[in-house]
Design a protein around this motif. Structure first.
Motif, mmCIF file in Angstrom:
data_model
loop_
_atom_site.group_PDB
_atom_site.id
_atom_site.type_symbol
_atom_site.label_atom_id
_atom_site.label_comp_id
_atom_site.label_asym_id
_atom_site.label_seq_id
_atom_site.Cartn_x
_atom_site.Cartn_y
_atom_site.Cartn_z
ATOM 1 N N THR A 254 31.129 64.518 58.461
ATOM 2 C CA THR A 254 32.366 65.279 58.220
ATOM 3 C C THR A 254 33.236 64.606 57.150
ATOM 4 O O THR A 254 34.414 64.927 57.008
ATOM 5 C CB THR A 254 33.196 65.454 59.514
ATOM 6 N N ASP A 255 32.664 63.702 56.401
ATOM 7 C CA ASP A 255 33.362 63.028 55.305
ATOM 8 C C ASP A 255 33.222 63.849 54.030
ATOM 9 O O ASP A 255 32.109 64.201 53.633
ATOM 10 C CB ASP A 255 32.755 61.633 55.104
ATOM 11 N N GLY A 256 34.357 64.140 53.383
ATOM 12 C CA GLY A 256 34.302 64.847 52.106
ATOM 13 C C GLY A 256 34.383 63.916 50.918
ATOM 14 O O GLY A 256 34.158 64.318 49.788
ATOM 15 N N ARG A 257 34.697 62.661 51.160
ATOM 16 C CA ARG A 257 34.917 61.689 50.086
ATOM 17 C C ARG A 257 33.596 61.203 49.459
ATOM 18 O O ARG A 257 33.395 61.243 48.262
ATOM 19 C CB ARG A 257 35.756 60.542 50.641
ATOM 20 N N VAL A 258 32.689 60.669 50.308
ATOM 21 C CA VAL A 258 31.314 60.398 49.874
ATOM 22 C C VAL A 258 30.425 61.121 50.884
ATOM 23 O O VAL A 258 29.888 60.522 51.804
ATOM 24 C CB VAL A 258 30.984 58.899 49.830
ATOM 25 N N PRO A 259 30.312 62.429 50.735
ATOM 26 C CA PRO A 259 29.689 63.253 51.774
ATOM 27 C C PRO A 259 28.186 63.050 51.896
ATOM 28 O O PRO A 259 27.541 62.459 51.028
ATOM 29 C CB PRO A 259 30.016 64.679 51.318
ATOM 30 N N VAL A 260 27.679 63.584 52.977
ATOM 31 C CA VAL A 260 26.249 63.463 53.257
ATOM 32 C C VAL A 260 25.412 64.049 52.123
ATOM 33 O O VAL A 260 24.319 63.553 51.826
ATOM 34 C CB VAL A 260 25.917 64.133 54.622
ATOM 35 N N LEU A 261 25.905 65.088 51.451
ATOM 36 C CA LEU A 261 25.151 65.664 50.340
ATOM 37 C C LEU A 261 25.006 64.678 49.186
ATOM 38 O O LEU A 261 23.946 64.604 48.557
ATOM 39 C CB LEU A 261 25.833 66.945 49.839
ATOM 40 N N SER A 262 26.047 63.925 48.893
ATOM 41 C CA SER A 262 25.970 62.930 47.831
ATOM 42 C C SER A 262 24.857 61.931 48.108
ATOM 43 O O SER A 262 24.068 61.578 47.230
ATOM 44 C CB SER A 262 27.301 62.184 47.694
ATOM 45 N N THR A 263 24.799 61.479 49.358
ATOM 46 C CA THR A 263 23.799 60.479 49.735
ATOM 47 C C THR A 263 22.401 61.070 49.705
ATOM 48 O O THR A 263 21.452 60.439 49.228
ATOM 49 C CB THR A 263 24.127 59.913 51.124
ATOM 50 N N HIS B 158 34.468 59.334 57.224
ATOM 51 C CA HIS B 158 34.108 58.321 56.237
ATOM 52 C C HIS B 158 33.828 56.951 56.853
ATOM 53 O O HIS B 158 32.836 56.313 56.526
ATOM 54 C CB HIS B 158 35.243 58.220 55.212
ATOM 55 N N ALA B 159 34.719 56.470 57.704
ATOM 56 C CA ALA B 159 34.541 55.167 58.356
ATOM 57 C C ALA B 159 33.908 55.414 59.724
ATOM 58 O O ALA B 159 34.600 55.527 60.738
ATOM 59 C CB ALA B 159 35.875 54.441 58.484
ATOM 60 N N VAL B 160 32.590 55.512 59.758
ATOM 61 C CA VAL B 160 31.855 55.987 60.933
ATOM 62 C C VAL B 160 32.208 55.252 62.226
ATOM 63 O O VAL B 160 32.425 55.892 63.260
ATOM 64 C CB VAL B 160 30.330 55.938 60.663
ATOM 65 N N PRO B 161 32.283 53.908 62.243
ATOM 66 C CA PRO B 161 32.572 53.235 63.514
ATOM 67 C C PRO B 161 33.923 53.594 64.116
ATOM 68 O O PRO B 161 34.115 53.446 65.326
ATOM 69 C CB PRO B 161 32.511 51.744 63.145
ATOM 70 N N GLY C 112 27.073 52.413 54.667
ATOM 71 C CA GLY C 112 27.645 53.601 55.286
ATOM 72 C C GLY C 112 28.432 54.442 54.302
ATOM 73 O O GLY C 112 29.270 53.925 53.568
ATOM 74 N N ASN C 113 28.158 55.744 54.262
ATOM 75 C CA ASN C 113 28.797 56.672 53.324
ATOM 76 C C ASN C 113 29.006 55.994 51.964
ATOM 77 O O ASN C 113 30.128 55.921 51.459
ATOM 78 C CB ASN C 113 30.124 57.191 53.890
#
Length: 344
Positions: A264-273, A317-320, A90-91
């Protein structure tokens, strides 16, 4: 289900060998976790034939594949065989260069930084180079990204900050580490949905009765617990710049890989993945489409040969922490070897 505090020194975990703390790094962590698993299966042999999965988030994007590779490489030895079927990430930090590029592009595309800052980074930063931070213009522009993120929660762009001093002080120190100790290795920080969650956890785990119940204290002597051990970060010995070669090995060996990203995570965002996965060049087997939970769109997903990538709509970031119910449905689909639900 096993929950492993890793590496030693985080949470309540510790080593009686003080020199271990001087050797902490990705390789040490993988070997230590593998040793634990091997000894656990020796103690509980009835579990050895069961299907085994590994899951983790954030910097576990490195830990999980590295541990999976050790299991895979040693699986030919019957005495060491673990029936590894898949990994869930995850992320996850995956490929440092693309993680940094995705973090910068995401900040710009979500109006966290200016066009000018993004343009400077695009023109002066080569995140694939070991000399990235020697370029002063690049370094200052990336500092500007981190500076702007100090104003909001980098792990959850659209939720409020915790105003309590106990939580905000930790956030400040962690971001200062990011700014002062930039390297091609992405900085590691924890986060959560409730803006004051870290403060609650700190108070809870530093209670004597809680520590006694967890068997980490005799109930008379309090052990200090903290949300993030910065001493470990300072002494980290090694980090793979990319775990994509491990992805390729595991996919070739038939190990399923699922990767999900709170969008909505900016730390390891969806674009990075997305950037990292695209480097693999995997053939698409099922095209991009929404997945559903309780008749609502929970996110989107795409299936490749050997890998499934999914997003969680409105999760940080912590999806759950953000989407517990849809996370459980997604987790269940992973274990059952089924695709996420693609109809209402």
């Amino acid at each position: 289900m096993l929950f492993l505090e890793s590496p030693i020194g985080v949470g309540f975990s510790y080593s009686n060998t003080s020199t271990d703390y001087d050797n902490l790094g990705d390789e040490f962590t993988a070997n230590d976790a593998y040793t634990f698993l091997h000894k656990w299966f020796m103690k509980f042999p009835s579990y050895r034939t069961r299907t085994f999965y590994i899951a983790g988030e954030s910097y576990a994007g490195k830990y999980v594949p590295e541990l999976a590779e050790l299991i895979y490489d040693n699986s030919k030895d019957p005495s060491l065989h673990i029936n590894l079927n898949g990994i869930l990430l995850g992320n996850p930090e995956t490929y440092d260069a693309e993680d940094w590029r995705g973090m910068v592009d995401y900040a710009w595309s979500h109006a966290v930084v200016s066009d000018e800052t993004h343009k400077t980074i695009t023109e002066t930063c080569d995140f694939k180079s070991n000399d990235t931070w020697s370029n002063e213009d690049c370094s200052e522009a990336v500092d500007e990204v981190l500076k702007q993120y100090k104003e909001i929660d980098i792990f959850s762009l659209y939720t409020p900050l915790c105003i309590a001093d106990t939580a905000s002080s930790d956030d400040k120190s962690l971001l200062q580490v990011m700014m002062k100790r930039k390297s091609n290795m992405m900085p590691r920080i924890l986060g959560g949905f409730d803006p004051c969650l870290d403060g609650y956890a700190n108070a809870f785990y530093n209670k004597l009765d809680v520590q006694k119940a967890l068997h980490v204290s005799d109930g008379h002597h309090l052990r200090n617990w903290s949300i993030c051990n910065l001493n470990i970060f300072d002494g980290w010995a090694d980090s793979k710049p990319s775990v994509l070669p491990i992805y390729q090995k595991l996919i070739a060996g038939g190990v399923r890989i699922w990767v999900y990203s709170g969008d909505t995570d900016g730390r390891v965002p969806v674009l990075s993945t997305r950037y990292s996965i695209s480097v693999l060049g995997l053939p698409v087997t099922k095209a991009w489409r929404p997945w559903y939970h309780e008749k609502q769109v929970s996110g989107w997903f795409q299936e490749y040969e050997g890998l499934t990538f999914a997003t969680f709509r409105g999760a940080g970031h912590a999806v759950p922490c953000f989407k517990p119910s849809s996370s459980l449905a997604f987790f269940s689909a992973f274990l059952q070897g089924e695709s996420p639900t693609s109809s209402r």
